[in-house]
Design an enzyme around this catalytic site. Structure first.
Site, PDB file in Angstrom:
ATOM      1  CG  ASP A  10      -1.997   1.132   1.510  1.00 60.32           C
ATOM      2  OD1 ASP A  10      -1.931   2.096   0.188  1.00 60.32           O
ATOM      3  OD2 ASP A  10      -2.680   1.106   2.131  1.00 60.32           O
ATOM      4  CG  ASP A  25      -9.659   2.604   1.659  1.00 56.83           C
ATOM      5  OD1 ASP A  25      -8.704   2.530   0.665  1.00 56.83           O
ATOM      6  OD2 ASP A  25      -9.117   2.673   2.870  1.00 56.83           O
TER       7      ASP A  25
HETATM    8  C1  GAL Z   1      -5.763   2.118   2.864  1.00 52.94           C
HETATM    9  C2  GAL Z   1      -5.847   1.032   2.010  1.00 52.94           C
HETATM   10  C3  GAL Z   1      -6.947   0.214   2.858  1.00 52.94           C
HETATM   11  C4  GAL Z   1      -6.248  -0.276   4.274  1.00 52.94           C
HETATM   12  C5  GAL Z   1      -5.590   0.717   5.088  1.00 52.94           C
HETATM   13  C6  GAL Z   1      -4.604   0.048   6.135  1.00 52.94           C
HETATM   14  O1  GAL Z   1      -4.826   2.882   2.146  1.00 52.94           O
HETATM   15  O2  GAL Z   1      -6.581   1.374   0.955  1.00 52.94           O
HETATM   16  O3  GAL Z   1      -7.386  -1.061   2.042  1.00 52.94           O
HETATM   17  O4  GAL Z   1      -5.197  -1.199   3.744  1.00 52.94           O
HETATM   18  O5  GAL Z   1      -4.763   1.650   4.180  1.00 52.94           O
HETATM   19  O6  GAL Z   1      -4.315   1.257   6.805  1.00 52.94           O
END
Ligand code: GAL
Length: 744
Positions: free
Chosen positions: A492, A558
């Site tokens: 990520d 998200d």
């Molecule tokens: C976001 C991601 C989510 C989750 C989250 C965790 O950036 O899109 O799916 O993984 O971080 O902090």
């Protein structure tokens, strides 16, 4: 809220939950970064503060306040006439729209409402950016009618950007009847498996008593036939609720209309609801194969593949033409082994139990392409958020097996953010924190059960949740993942934006670089690790995801459990991405939002309606999307199980041809998505995007869908063949008819 996630939110259009029009709209506010309780005082002099729009995030107006507070002050002057036209003249409703991430709001210095939690509150920090703030204030006499009033909003931003957003914020001066609110809940009825229990809660949100009559009618939406009728006198004191419980058929689409007639002023309000209904037929007792028929393995890598076979246990498994180096556990149905020899091995898988046997042709493709069908499994994020722990992961993994999800191909068990220790070990290796006492043990347990372990990290120094990322330690992390037995990495972007912001070259190459680096490190490990990119679609990731050998790449920010989110992330963002998906490389519209979700320690039922959930899963199957369950599997109900374990729907998602659906029709509120399947048939989703039930004549769109002659049509959810001459379907609001057709 994380950075890119917000691109999506920034695009959000008006949506208002309350059924009432705003009597007075708010547009701008005074704002100041910082935190001082005196700022809620209506007399505080904010003339030196900056004026901003409340429709746009502060970040987009040049104000950044990550991990800290800002206060908004909205001044408004309501006309006394507004109050006069209300029959209540007591309570007021303030709609403050969405606030990213948590707020505490005051009107003229009096407490108005609070949503989410900031770090100074008790309990863990909780972002509730996707919840509308609709606050009731009970005392209209505290308002300065005809003069200046101040709403003061203390906002905590858990990560840039943050602040108020959306449109339509304002004041509502309600009538008495507007205090009536309804909540619905449907649960399995253990005593009567053919029925669901529907709990209807009628709530008075105002201090004044509500007296009236309630009429509840269940009808069959397809025939308008009344299924049952109930009537009840209502006498609800202020802030009280009354619960009405009834049973209705579990396997039938029905509609509940609730009419409340207020006896005092004679006004009427109507609420319509479509309770849960199960379309997926009961699972047969006989053994049945339900999952992918092709699997990719790299030469030399160990295989773990649990045969996706449902049916009563005990069951015996066997295989014909199993290549050398592989072994099938005859009791558990777990295929393991490895080979250095590339090739496509055609195997016949067999299973039998007391009720019968099955055979399934299966191809094991040993070469350098893995992920030949979209990943299926469970990820901790949409339910547990940062509160995930080894126990919670184990409980969902156990439920996945006990409740039969493994028999439908769900196999990856992925730990999202917040497993990482605060500091690296002295030698620079990453360690898990106290919530995950035994990562290797967890990996071994999953592998012995035929499941796979997934993990999360970032190319930056920090992850989105402010845990350690992999920057500068990519090789060490890949080695650790291998030691633990990791089979999936979600990588990520998040903290990498700090590096990226300093780069002179911000072309596509700058997006590719950190992902290429980790790919090399993963590939040097002696096991196959699904490479799941998560960088929200930046630099058109679908154009270069293949180049870093990603197995899937998130295409947007998200997802959340709202229809708006499913529309933006699924229907809109994916519309032109079908050319980029192929076996081994998939567009990823994010995880599933059905069942009990919550992004934290407090879980709730998904806010998607019953039919929105059918549309969500149907669309994801059409999109050849990863099916990563995002709810607590230990609390699953029969409806959600039916949604996730329909073998004909899964067969579409896992089809070996791997072609993503294209939107053939967008005609007002009708959308038709079509996907070709390996046997030459097509999966077709006929969606009603409107708020009302709709008759959709599929034949009207045959030309647009390239259908000259329809030879067969099968309802995938119901698993029933339909009449090819009667193709007008009555579709629920935000609902779908999901079919498989053969045609010329
Ligand atoms: C976001 C991601 C989510 C989750 C989250 C965790 O950036 O899109 O799916 O993984 O971080 O902090």
């Amino acid at each position: 809220m994380k950075k890119i996630v917000l691109c999506i939110i920034a695009l959000m259009a008006v949506f208002l939950n309350p059924t009432w029009a705003q009597d007075l709209l708010f547009h701008e506010a005074k704002v100041r970064v910082g935190d001082d309780p005196s700022w809620k005082d209506p007399k505080f002099d904010d003339s030196g503060w900056e004026t901003v729009s409340i429709h746009k995030l502060l970040h987009d107006q040049g104000i950044s306040f990550p991990h800290t507070f800002a206060w908004y002050r909205i001044h408004f002057t309501p006309s006394p006439d507004l109050l006069k036209k209300s029959d209540l003249r007591q309570a007021l409703i303030f709609n403050l729209g969405l606030i990213d991430d948590a707020d505490q709001s005051y009107i003229n210095g009096y407490f108005l409402g609070k949503t989410g939690r900031n770090p100074k509150d008790d309990g863990e920090e909780q972002s509730m950016w996707d919840t509308e703030r609709v606050y009731v204030f009970g005392d209209a006499s505290k308002i300065n009618w005809g003069g200046d009033n101040v709403i003061a909003i203390r906002v905590y931003n858990g990560g840039d950007p943050g602040g108020m957003l959306s449109t339509g914020q304002g004041l509502i001066v309600p009538n008495l009847i507007d205090g009536i609110n309804v909540a619905w809940e449907e649960t399995d009825n253990p005593k009567a498996p053919q029925l669901l229990t529907c709990r209807i809660t009628l709530l008075n949100k105002f201090a004044k008593a509500q007296k009236g009559k309630l009429k509840i009618t269940f009808t069959d939406p397809e025939t308008d036939k009344v299924l049952s009728k109930h009537e009840k006198d209502i006498n609800l004191k202020g802030f009280r609720k009354t619960v009405f419980t009834t049973n209705y058929p579990k396997y039938k689409w029905s509609k509940v209309e609730l009419v409340y007639i207020d006896k005092v002023y004679g006004k009427t309000r109507t609420f319509v609801h479509y309770p849960k209904y199960i379309l997926t037929p009961k699972e047969p007792e006989k053994s049945r194969y339900n999952g992918a028929v092709v699997y990719g393995l790299r030469p030399g890598s160990p295989l773990i593949f649990r045969l996706p076979v449902s049916g009563v246990r005990p069951m015996r498994f066997s295989a014909e033409n199993l290549p050398e180096g592989f072994h099938l556990d005859a009791d558990k149905g777990i295929l393991t082994g490895s080979t250095d020899k590339s090739g496509a091995y055609n195997i016949t898988l067999k299973a039998s139990n007391a009720y019968g046997s099955m055979e399934q042709k299966f191809t094991l493709k040993v070469d350098n392409n893995i992920g030949l069908t979209p990943a299926m499994g469970w990820n901790s994020w949409n339910c547990w958020g940062l509160s995930v722990s080894q126990d919670k992961v184990l409980s969902s993994a156990k439920a996945l097996l006990d409740k039969g999800f493994g028999d439908y191909g769900y196999s990856y068990v992925i730990i999202d953010d917040s497993w990482e220790a605060k500091e690296r070990k002295a030698d620079g290796h990453i360690a898990a924190n106290e919530k995950f006492p035994d990562m290797k043990g967890l990996g071994d347990w999953l592998h012995n059960s035929g499941l796979k372990l997934g993990i999360y990290s970032s190319p930056g120094a920090y992850t989105c949740g402010h845990y350690l990322g992999s920057l500068g330690h990519e090789m060490q992390d890949a080695e650790t993942y291998n030691e633990w037995g990791v089979d999936y990495l979600k990588y990520d972007w998040c903290g990498y934006s700090e590096v990226w912001d300093t780069l002179k070259d911000q072309t596509v190459a700058s997006y590719v670089r950190p992902y290429l680096l980790m790919e090399e490190k993963l590939r040097s490990q002696p096991r196959d690790i699904w490479y799941g990119l998560c960088q929200y679609g930046m630099g058109d990731v679908w154009r270069w995801g293949h180049a870093v050998d990603a197995n899937s790449w998130r295409t947007t920010g998200d997802i959340t459990d709202s229809w708006r989110s499913v529309c933006e992330i699924g229907f809109d963002a994916e519309a032109n991405l079908y050319p980029y998906a192929e076996p081994g490389h998939w567009n990823d519209p994010d995880m599933l939002c059905v069942g009990k979700v919550g992004w934290g320690s407090m879980l709730r039922d998904t806010r998607l309606t019953t039919d929105e959930q059918y549309s969500h899963i149907s669309l994801w199957a059409l999109l050849a999307a990863n099916m990563l369950i995002g709810c607590d599997l230990s609390q699953i109900d029969d409806f959600t199980q039916g949604l996730l374990c329909n073998n004909e729907v899964i067969a579409v998602d896992q089809d070996p041809l791997g072609k993503q659906a294209k939107r053939d029709v967008k005609d007002g509120d009708v959308q038709i998505w079509k996907r070709i399947l390996s046997d030459g048939s097509y999966a077709v989703g006929i969606f009603n995007m409107s708020e009302e039930e709709m008759n959709i004549d599929f034949s009207k769109y045959f030309a647009q869908c390239g259908i000259h002659k329809l030879n067969s049509i099968r309802d995938l959810w119901r698993q029933q063949d339909l009449d090819t001459t009667k193709v007008t379907y009555h579709v629920a609001p935000h609902g779908v008819r999901f079919v498989r057709i053969t045609c010329e």
